[in-house]
Design a protein around this motif. Structure first.
Motif, PDB file in Angstrom:
ATOM      1  N   ASN A   1     -14.309 -29.436   0.014  1.00 25.26           N
ATOM      2  CA  ASN A   1     -13.914 -30.264  -0.208  1.00 25.26           C
ATOM      3  C   ASN A   1     -13.853 -32.095   1.024  1.00 25.26           C
ATOM      4  OD1 ASN A   1     -11.209 -29.873   0.627  1.00 25.26           O
ATOM      5  ND2 ASN A   1     -11.154 -30.027  -1.428  1.00 25.26           N
ATOM      6  N   PHE A   2     -14.079 -30.902   2.584  1.00 18.10           N
ATOM      7  CA  PHE A   2     -13.533 -31.760   3.692  1.00 18.10           C
ATOM      8  C   PHE A   2     -12.211 -32.383   3.369  1.00 18.10           C
ATOM      9  CE2 PHE A   2     -18.307 -32.386   2.118  1.00 18.10           C
ATOM     10  CZ  PHE A   2     -19.048 -31.541   2.844  1.00 18.10           C
ATOM     11  N   ASP A   3     -11.429 -31.882   2.506  1.00 15.29           N
ATOM     12  CA  ASP A   3      -9.792 -32.265   3.281  1.00 15.29           C
ATOM     13  C   ASP A   3      -9.585 -31.536   3.895  1.00 15.29           C
ATOM     14  OD1 ASP A   3      -9.895 -34.397   0.540  1.00 15.29           O
ATOM     15  OD2 ASP A   3      -8.878 -32.990  -0.282  1.00 15.29           O
ATOM     16  N   SER A   4      -9.787 -30.087   4.624  1.00 17.89           N
ATOM     17  CA  SER A   4      -9.152 -29.935   5.423  1.00 17.89           C
ATOM     18  C   SER A   4      -9.964 -29.449   6.981  1.00 17.89           C
ATOM     19  CB  SER A   4      -8.643 -28.658   5.097  1.00 17.89           C
ATOM     20  OG  SER A   4      -7.315 -28.925   4.157  1.00 17.89           O
ATOM     21  N   GLY A   5     -11.111 -30.463   6.678  1.00 13.86           N
ATOM     22  CA  GLY A   5     -12.371 -30.075   7.903  1.00 13.86           C
ATOM     23  C   GLY A   5     -13.506 -29.823   7.138  1.00 13.86           C
ATOM     24  N   LEU A   6     -14.483 -29.453   8.103  1.00 16.21           N
ATOM     25  CA  LEU A   6     -16.217 -28.882   7.625  1.00 16.21           C
ATOM     26  C   LEU A   6     -15.589 -27.405   6.938  1.00 16.21           C
ATOM     27  CD1 LEU A   6     -18.172 -30.483  10.018  1.00 16.21           C
ATOM     28  CD2 LEU A   6     -17.344 -31.147   8.075  1.00 16.21           C
ATOM     29  N   CYS A   7     -15.143 -26.383   6.621  1.00 17.51           N
ATOM     30  CA  CYS A   7     -15.350 -25.638   6.484  1.00 17.51           C
ATOM     31  C   CYS A   7     -16.002 -24.865   7.328  1.00 17.51           C
ATOM     32  CB  CYS A   7     -15.481 -25.230   4.959  1.00 17.51           C
ATOM     33  SG  CYS A   7     -14.285 -26.193   3.535  1.00 17.51           S
ATOM     34  N   SER A   8     -17.480 -24.463   6.940  1.00 15.93           N
ATOM     35  CA  SER A   8     -18.333 -23.240   7.126  1.00 15.93           C
ATOM     36  C   SER A   8     -19.364 -24.572   7.913  1.00 15.93           C
ATOM     37  CB  SER A   8     -19.166 -22.281   6.222  1.00 15.93           C
ATOM     38  OG  SER A   8     -18.808 -22.112   5.276  1.00 15.93           O
ATOM     39  N   TRP A   9     -19.412 -25.346   7.444  1.00 12.07           N
ATOM     40  CA  TRP A   9     -20.593 -26.303   7.662  1.00 12.07           C
ATOM     41  C   TRP A   9     -20.520 -27.155   9.207  1.00 12.07           C
ATOM     42  CZ3 TRP A   9     -24.520 -28.023   3.936  1.00 12.07           C
ATOM     43  CH2 TRP A   9     -24.342 -27.449   2.745  1.00 12.07           C
ATOM     44  N   ARG A  10     -21.440 -27.157   9.414  1.00 13.93           N
ATOM     45  CA  ARG A  10     -21.404 -27.537  10.951  1.00 13.93           C
ATOM     46  C   ARG A  10     -22.232 -28.626  11.330  1.00 13.93           C
ATOM     47  NH1 ARG A  10     -25.654 -26.204  15.432  1.00 13.93           N
ATOM     48  NH2 ARG A  10     -26.457 -24.293  13.988  1.00 13.93           N
ATOM     49  N   ASN A  11     -22.044 -29.613  12.122  1.00 16.78           N
ATOM     50  CA  ASN A  11     -23.906 -30.194  12.602  1.00 16.78           C
ATOM     51  C   ASN A  11     -24.316 -30.109  13.721  1.00 16.78           C
ATOM     52  OD1 ASN A  11     -22.729 -33.193  11.566  1.00 16.78           O
ATOM     53  ND2 ASN A  11     -20.640 -32.608  12.379  1.00 16.78           N
ATOM     54  N   ASP A  12     -25.774 -30.541  13.397  1.00 16.19           N
ATOM     55  CA  ASP A  12     -26.942 -29.595  13.887  1.00 16.19           C
ATOM     56  C   ASP A  12     -26.584 -30.396  15.260  1.00 16.19           C
ATOM     57  OD1 ASP A  12     -29.375 -28.748  14.779  1.00 16.19           O
ATOM     58  OD2 ASP A  12     -29.770 -30.146  14.478  1.00 16.19           O
ATOM     59  N   LYS A  13     -27.714 -29.602  16.520  1.00 17.33           N
ATOM     60  CA  LYS A  13     -26.856 -30.139  17.990  1.00 17.33           C
ATOM     61  C   LYS A  13     -28.241 -30.606  18.185  1.00 17.33           C
ATOM     62  CE  LYS A  13     -23.017 -28.114  18.527  1.00 17.33           C
ATOM     63  NZ  LYS A  13     -21.494 -29.768  18.817  1.00 17.33           N
ATOM     64  N   THR A  14     -29.426 -30.439  17.666  1.00 11.38           N
ATOM     65  CA  THR A  14     -30.591 -31.539  17.674  1.00 11.38           C
ATOM     66  C   THR A  14     -31.145 -32.321  17.137  1.00 11.38           C
ATOM     67  OG1 THR A  14     -32.099 -29.961  16.021  1.00 11.38           O
ATOM     68  CG2 THR A  14     -31.258 -28.821  18.634  1.00 11.38           C
ATOM     69  N   ASP A  15     -30.071 -33.194  16.136  1.00 13.25           N
ATOM     70  CA  ASP A  15     -30.314 -34.249  15.648  1.00 13.25           C
ATOM     71  C   ASP A  15     -29.887 -35.675  16.533  1.00 13.25           C
ATOM     72  OD1 ASP A  15     -27.598 -34.059  15.408  1.00 13.25           O
ATOM     73  OD2 ASP A  15     -27.577 -33.950  13.408  1.00 13.25           O
ATOM     74  N   LYS A  16     -30.065 -36.663  15.883  1.00 11.47           N
ATOM     75  CA  LYS A  16     -29.890 -38.043  16.857  1.00 11.47           C
ATOM     76  C   LYS A  16     -28.464 -38.126  16.512  1.00 11.47           C
ATOM     77  CE  LYS A  16     -33.859 -39.019  17.665  1.00 11.47           C
ATOM     78  NZ  LYS A  16     -34.073 -39.570  18.876  1.00 11.47           N
ATOM     79  N   PHE A  17     -27.461 -37.682  15.492  1.00 11.97           N
ATOM     80  CA  PHE A  17     -25.500 -38.104  15.271  1.00 11.97           C
ATOM     81  C   PHE A  17     -25.848 -37.052  14.407  1.00 11.97           C
ATOM     82  CE2 PHE A  17     -28.053 -40.666  11.604  1.00 11.97           C
ATOM     83  CZ  PHE A  17     -26.906 -41.515  11.433  1.00 11.97           C
ATOM     84  N   ASP A  18     -24.002 -37.337  14.156  1.00 12.86           N
ATOM     85  CA  ASP A  18     -23.446 -36.344  13.283  1.00 12.86           C
ATOM     86  C   ASP A  18     -23.131 -37.011  12.213  1.00 12.86           C
ATOM     87  OD1 ASP A  18     -24.025 -34.356  14.891  1.00 12.86           O
ATOM     88  OD2 ASP A  18     -22.115 -34.163  16.668  1.00 12.86           O
ATOM     89  N   TRP A  19     -23.141 -36.253  11.224  1.00 14.27           N
ATOM     90  CA  TRP A  19     -22.130 -36.361   9.596  1.00 14.27           C
ATOM     91  C   TRP A  19     -20.198 -36.127  10.604  1.00 14.27           C
ATOM     92  CZ3 TRP A  19     -23.201 -37.613   4.940  1.00 14.27           C
ATOM     93  CH2 TRP A  19     -24.957 -37.263   4.528  1.00 14.27           C
ATOM     94  N   THR A  20     -19.736 -37.771  10.033  1.00 12.82           N
ATOM     95  CA  THR A  20     -18.326 -37.437  10.245  1.00 12.82           C
ATOM     96  C   THR A  20     -17.406 -37.950   9.317  1.00 12.82           C
ATOM     97  OG1 THR A  20     -19.123 -38.858  12.566  1.00 12.82           O
ATOM     98  CG2 THR A  20     -16.624 -38.872  11.777  1.00 12.82           C
ATOM     99  N   LEU A  21     -16.740 -36.861   9.625  1.00 18.05           N
ATOM    100  CA  LEU A  21     -15.326 -36.700   8.630  1.00 18.05           C
ATOM    101  C   LEU A  21     -14.194 -38.198   8.536  1.00 18.05           C
ATOM    102  CD1 LEU A  21     -13.541 -33.296   9.530  1.00 18.05           C
ATOM    103  CD2 LEU A  21     -14.461 -33.699   7.354  1.00 18.05           C
ATOM    104  N   ASN A  22     -14.123 -38.243   7.561  1.00 14.21           N
ATOM    105  CA  ASN A  22     -13.130 -40.076   7.436  1.00 14.21           C
ATOM    106  C   ASN A  22     -13.023 -39.930   5.904  1.00 14.21           C
ATOM    107  OD1 ASN A  22     -12.988 -42.193   8.257  1.00 14.21           O
ATOM    108  ND2 ASN A  22     -13.936 -43.639   6.510  1.00 14.21           N
ATOM    109  N   LYS A  23     -11.356 -41.366   5.927  1.00 14.23           N
ATOM    110  CA  LYS A  23     -10.675 -41.138   4.794  1.00 14.23           C
ATOM    111  C   LYS A  23     -10.770 -42.426   5.233  1.00 14.23           C
ATOM    112  CE  LYS A  23      -5.560 -39.597   3.320  1.00 14.23           C
ATOM    113  NZ  LYS A  23      -4.422 -39.825   2.889  1.00 14.23           N
ATOM    114  N   GLY A  24     -10.153 -42.612   3.172  1.00 15.57           N
ATOM    115  CA  GLY A  24     -10.471 -44.226   3.507  1.00 15.57           C
ATOM    116  C   GLY A  24     -11.642 -45.324   3.437  1.00 15.57           C
ATOM    117  N   THR A  25     -11.966 -46.399   3.788  1.00 14.90           N
ATOM    118  CA  THR A  25     -13.243 -46.963   4.100  1.00 14.90           C
ATOM    119  C   THR A  25     -13.617 -46.835   5.507  1.00 14.90           C
ATOM    120  OG1 THR A  25     -12.262 -48.809   4.451  1.00 14.90           O
ATOM    121  CG2 THR A  25     -12.698 -49.068   2.768  1.00 14.90           C
ATOM    122  N   THR A  26     -14.706 -46.704   5.295  1.00 13.34           N
ATOM    123  CA  THR A  26     -16.269 -46.320   6.383  1.00 13.34           C
ATOM    124  C   THR A  26     -15.367 -47.859   7.685  1.00 13.34           C
ATOM    125  OG1 THR A  26     -17.852 -47.584   5.856  1.00 13.34           O
ATOM    126  CG2 THR A  26     -17.917 -45.209   5.075  1.00 13.34           C
TER     127      THR A  26
END
Length: 464
Positions: free
Chosen positions: A261-286
């Motif tokens: 649920n991403f409340d404590s980080g990415l768990c076992s998921w990770r951002n790829d290193k070969t794409d253009k940018f990353d998914w970002t953890l956030n709370k509230g509005t962007t």
């Protein structure tokens, strides 16, 4: 070290008037929402200073903190052991010791693994530093695929002898597979000279980064001896160096979980290193009005991940979030919640990647879906091999296109209709084959712990 703009944390050992140009230990980028622990051995015979340097990243979301600094006499501990072993206190190895902690070269293969620091001898392949220290001072093991090596040549590295395990045990190691002609890395458990099928396998270019693998070792009824064997297979050309570092065998099941649920980080998921940018953890509005969620889906006051469509992003930039390895199953259902709101929302796409194969698109939505969290669901194709899930966000035509993701989970539901029923993919081309995760899925609740071989408080150990 948590935030989308984290720079670097460097640690130097200073023995003269000037600080060395190269740090002894280094970490860059976000490392999650929890305190992590690091250590390294200091082998000097003269008075020294430890210098800790924080480097700002490219934005304000880049705070770095340290705590509990300690210096003790003696080399840093190798860590706890798992039951009786022929090498007590050696069930972890970062290959800093020249004796390789008891690892040995196999004599029935074509060539040997090599121990080195810094880069390998060929450009365009291999690491530029080890994983333990993150600098050119640390050691790792690798296979050199330049001449006289030929395609399909094999090198095997055998661990010290362990016993059992009679209870759940987790093998963890870091690997680096970067180059246009990467072959294969196999991991076996050998008992009485028989190695059977690999317990873990990875092939092809995985990007220019260290990745972590976790594999549960099958329990046995008695304390029989066994070894872990790393087998590197040469690819088509010299651009195929494969490296490993920070080996450990620890008691307990592997902790990775796809459910998050991403409340404590990415768990076992990770951002790829070969794409253009990353998914970002956030709370509230962007950071942009008129687009993106205002709260998470789980509780209304927790965290989620999203892609930020504002500058410097441009139309078509993609961000890929990669799951852990998931064991093969005949009935597997992937559930998630997504938020696609704004005047220029791009595309959210889910890919399925079977081990050793190219990714295949299985779910897709594009454009604004309203200012609300929507449920997504898709059946995972039947597989006889481990697989992974890749969630890809593609930026639309302007900044008003943030996409959110929350509450991802996987189960063996027998009924798993596509939700929404219009989510049939419009593309067939695979993303780069380098997008492969590094850990093995297990059923426990999500955890934010990031795998790291540096156990104990952050301290520096001296050898006097």
């Amino acid at each position: 070290m948590y935030g989308s703009n984290v720079g670097a944390l460097n640690v130097y050992v200073q023995t003269g008037a000037a600080i060395p140009s190269t740090p002894t230990w280094k970490r860059t980028g976000t490392q999650g929402t929890h305190w992590l622990m690091g250590q390294f051995s200091v082998n000097v015979k003269t008075p020294f200073n430890v210098v800790i340097e924080g480097v700002r990243g490219n934005g304000y979301r880049g705070d770095i903190a340290i705590d509990d600094v300690n210096i003790t006499n003696g080399s840093c501990s190798a860590g706890t052991t798992v039951g009786p072993s022929s090498k007590p206190a050696a069930d972890k190895c970062n290959f800093e010791a020249s004796n390789l902690c008891g690892f040995s070269q196999d004599h029935s293969d074509k060539f040997d693994w090599s121990r080195t620091t810094g880069s390998t001898s060929s450009r365009g392949t291999g690491p530029s530093s080890d994983h333990t220290y993150g600098t050119r001072l640390g050691h790792y093991m690798y296979i050199e695929t330049s001449s006289p090596r030929r395609p399909n040549d094999v090198a095997r590295l055998n661990s010290f002898i362990l016993t059992g395990p009679t209870s759940p045990t987790c093998l963890t190691f870091w690997y680096h597979m970067y180059g246009n002609s990467i072959g294969t890395l196999n991991v076996y458990v050998t008992r009485n000279g028989a190695k059977g099928s690999p317990i873990w396998q990875m092939s092809g270019n995985q990007g220019n980064s260290w990745n972590v693998a976790e594999v549960s070792i099958k329990t046995v009824s008695g304390s029989t001896p066994y070894q872990i064997v790393f087998e590197g297979i040469v690819g088509r050309t010299y651009l195929g160096d494969i490296a490993i570092d920070d080996f450990s065998v620890t008691a307990g099941s592997c902790s990775a979980s796809v459910n998050c649920n991403f409340d404590s980080g990415l768990c076992s998921w990770r951002n790829d290193k070969t794409d253009k940018f990353d998914w970002t953890l956030n709370k509230g509005t962007t950071g942009s009005g008129g687009t993106g969620p205002t709260t998470d889906h789980t509780s209304g006051h927790g965290e989620y991940v999203f892609i930020e469509a504002s500058s410097p992003r441009i139309n078509g930039d993609n961000a890929q979030l990669i799951s852990a390895n998931i064991p093969a199953s005949n009935t597997t259902c992937f559930h998630f919640y997504y938020h696609m709101y704004g005047t220029a929302v791009g595309t959210l796409r889910v890919w399925y990647k079977e081990s050793g194969a190219y990714p295949v698109p299985i779910w897709e939505q594009a454009g604004s879906k309203g200012n609300a969290w929507q449920k997504g669901q898709i059946t995972i194709p039947t597989s006889k091999r481990d697989f992974q899930i890749i969630v890809e966000g593609v930026r639309g035509s302007s900044w008003s296109g943030d996409i959110g993701l929350d509450d991802v989970s996987i189960d063996n539901a027998t009924s798993c209709p596509m939700i929404p029923n219009t989510a049939k993919p419009t593309v067939t081309m695979s993303p780069p084959p380098s997008v492969i995760t590094t850990t093995t899925w297990r059923q426990p609740p999500p955890t934010s712990a990031l795998p790291t071989p540096m156990i104990g408080q952050f301290h520096f150990c001296t050898i006097l």
